[in-house]
Design a protein around this motif. Structure first.
Motif, PDB file in Angstrom:
ATOM      1  N   ASN A 127       0.821  -1.203   0.000  1.00 37.90           N
ATOM      2  CA  ASN A 127       0.000   0.000   0.000  1.00 37.90           C
ATOM      3  C   ASN A 127       0.863   1.265   0.000  1.00 37.90           C
ATOM      4  O   ASN A 127       2.062   1.223   0.213  1.00 37.90           O
ATOM      5  CB  ASN A 127      -0.923  -0.030   1.224  1.00 37.90           C
ATOM      6  N   SER A 128       0.237   2.390  -0.194  1.00 39.97           N
ATOM      7  CA  SER A 128       0.890   3.687  -0.139  1.00 39.97           C
ATOM      8  C   SER A 128       1.355   3.956   1.296  1.00 39.97           C
ATOM      9  O   SER A 128       0.688   3.537   2.229  1.00 39.97           O
ATOM     10  CB  SER A 128      -0.111   4.762  -0.576  1.00 39.97           C
ATOM     11  N   PRO A 129       2.448   4.551   1.557  1.00 38.38           N
ATOM     12  CA  PRO A 129       3.374   5.274   0.684  1.00 38.38           C
ATOM     13  C   PRO A 129       4.495   4.411   0.113  1.00 38.38           C
ATOM     14  O   PRO A 129       5.349   4.912  -0.618  1.00 38.38           O
ATOM     15  CB  PRO A 129       3.963   6.323   1.619  1.00 38.38           C
ATOM     16  N   PHE A 130       4.523   3.107   0.400  1.00 42.25           N
ATOM     17  CA  PHE A 130       5.657   2.285  -0.020  1.00 42.25           C
ATOM     18  C   PHE A 130       5.468   1.684  -1.408  1.00 42.25           C
ATOM     19  O   PHE A 130       6.375   1.746  -2.228  1.00 42.25           O
ATOM     20  CB  PHE A 130       5.930   1.179   1.002  1.00 42.25           C
ATOM     21  N   CYS A 131       4.311   1.080  -1.673  1.00 42.81           N
ATOM     22  CA  CYS A 131       3.993   0.476  -2.974  1.00 42.81           C
ATOM     23  C   CYS A 131       5.094  -0.471  -3.450  1.00 42.81           C
ATOM     24  O   CYS A 131       5.558  -0.391  -4.589  1.00 42.81           O
ATOM     25  CB  CYS A 131       3.711   1.550  -4.021  1.00 42.81           C
ATOM     26  N   PHE A 132       5.525  -1.362  -2.565  1.00 42.38           N
ATOM     27  CA  PHE A 132       6.564  -2.339  -2.914  1.00 42.38           C
ATOM     28  C   PHE A 132       6.031  -3.316  -3.957  1.00 42.38           C
ATOM     29  O   PHE A 132       4.872  -3.709  -3.923  1.00 42.38           O
ATOM     30  CB  PHE A 132       6.975  -3.146  -1.682  1.00 42.38           C
TER      31      PHE A 132
ATOM     32  N   GLY B 223       4.856   0.718  12.224  1.00 41.85           N
ATOM     33  CA  GLY B 223       3.569   1.402  12.239  1.00 41.85           C
ATOM     34  C   GLY B 223       3.645   2.880  11.939  1.00 41.85           C
ATOM     35  O   GLY B 223       2.689   3.451  11.418  1.00 41.85           O
ATOM     36  N   VAL B 224       4.765   3.515  12.260  1.00 42.35           N
ATOM     37  CA  VAL B 224       4.885   4.960  12.044  1.00 42.35           C
ATOM     38  C   VAL B 224       5.787   5.302  10.864  1.00 42.35           C
ATOM     39  O   VAL B 224       5.995   6.476  10.570  1.00 42.35           O
ATOM     40  CB  VAL B 224       5.390   5.686  13.317  1.00 42.35           C
ATOM     41  N   ALA B 225       6.318   4.283  10.183  1.00 39.65           N
ATOM     42  CA  ALA B 225       7.252   4.518   9.074  1.00 39.65           C
ATOM     43  C   ALA B 225       6.575   5.266   7.930  1.00 39.65           C
ATOM     44  O   ALA B 225       5.449   4.959   7.560  1.00 39.65           O
ATOM     45  CB  ALA B 225       7.810   3.193   8.573  1.00 39.65           C
TER      46      ALA B 225
ATOM     47  N   THR C 245      13.553   3.985   4.193  1.00 39.21           N
ATOM     48  CA  THR C 245      14.685   4.037   5.122  1.00 39.21           C
ATOM     49  C   THR C 245      14.221   3.709   6.538  1.00 39.21           C
ATOM     50  O   THR C 245      14.884   2.965   7.260  1.00 39.21           O
ATOM     51  CB  THR C 245      15.337   5.437   5.097  1.00 39.21           C
ATOM     52  N   PHE C 246      13.082   4.239   6.906  1.00 36.00           N
ATOM     53  CA  PHE C 246      12.530   3.971   8.238  1.00 36.00           C
ATOM     54  C   PHE C 246      12.201   2.499   8.408  1.00 36.00           C
ATOM     55  O   PHE C 246      12.368   1.933   9.488  1.00 36.00           O
ATOM     56  CB  PHE C 246      11.284   4.838   8.457  1.00 36.00           C
ATOM     57  N   LEU C 247      11.732   1.854   7.324  1.00 36.11           N
ATOM     58  CA  LEU C 247      11.444   0.423   7.391  1.00 36.11           C
ATOM     59  C   LEU C 247      12.709  -0.378   7.662  1.00 36.11           C
ATOM     60  O   LEU C 247      12.704  -1.317   8.462  1.00 36.11           O
ATOM     61  CB  LEU C 247      10.797  -0.056   6.089  1.00 36.11           C
ATOM     62  N   TYR C 248      13.794  -0.014   6.992  1.00 36.20           N
ATOM     63  CA  TYR C 248      15.047  -0.733   7.192  1.00 36.20           C
ATOM     64  C   TYR C 248      15.636  -0.453   8.578  1.00 36.20           C
ATOM     65  O   TYR C 248      16.282  -1.321   9.162  1.00 36.20           O
ATOM     66  CB  TYR C 248      16.039  -0.407   6.077  1.00 36.20           C
ATOM     67  N   ILE C 249      15.405   0.724   9.111  1.00 37.37           N
ATOM     68  CA  ILE C 249      15.816   1.015  10.494  1.00 37.37           C
ATOM     69  C   ILE C 249      15.021   0.131  11.444  1.00 37.37           C
ATOM     70  O   ILE C 249      15.567  -0.425  12.405  1.00 37.37           O
ATOM     71  CB  ILE C 249      15.624   2.515  10.822  1.00 37.37           C
TER      72      ILE C 249
END
Length: 118
Positions: A15-20, A72-74, A78-82
């Motif tokens: 989903n947005s904002p990542f759209c992997f 949940g707050v990413a 970059t925040f996901l990888y952190i």
């Protein structure tokens, strides 16, 4: 929670904002799993020399909780990888729980305590 979280995690990443893309999700999951297992392989023995087993389990649980909160707050990749880096101690919990249970079990009952991977 670990087993059920994967399905929600995939929808979250799609989903947005990542759209992997599916390929990017598999790369992300590979990095997450590999890092976590690497911490167990390389870090478990040194941690057991310095820390009590219960404290290592607590670190793993807090690491998992912090990872889910950061997910949940990413807002960026970059925040996901952190979050993955913060959650790298999650795989320490099952072997430590087994070690604690083995210490609690009498010698004649060793090997009889089995439970599935957390």
């Amino acid at each position: 929670a670990k087993f059920g979280a994967f399905a929600f995690e995939v929808f979250y990443l799609l989903n947005s904002p990542f759209c992997f893309s599916p390929k990017k999700i598999s790369i992300f999951e590979t990095i997450k799993t590999s890092l976590s297992k690497l911490v167990v392989i390389l870090g478990m023995r040194p941690m057991q020399r310095c820390l009590m087993d219960e404290l290592i389990a607590l670190i793993g649980i807090l690491s998992c909780t912090a990872m889910f909160l950061l997910f949940g707050v990413a807002q960026t990749e970059t925040f996901l990888y952190i979050a993955v880096a913060v959650g790298c101690f999650v795989s320490c919990v099952p072997p430590i729980l087994r070690a604690i249970m083995s210490k609690m079990t009498p010698e004649d009952k060793q090997g009889s305590v089995l439970f599935s991977e957390i």
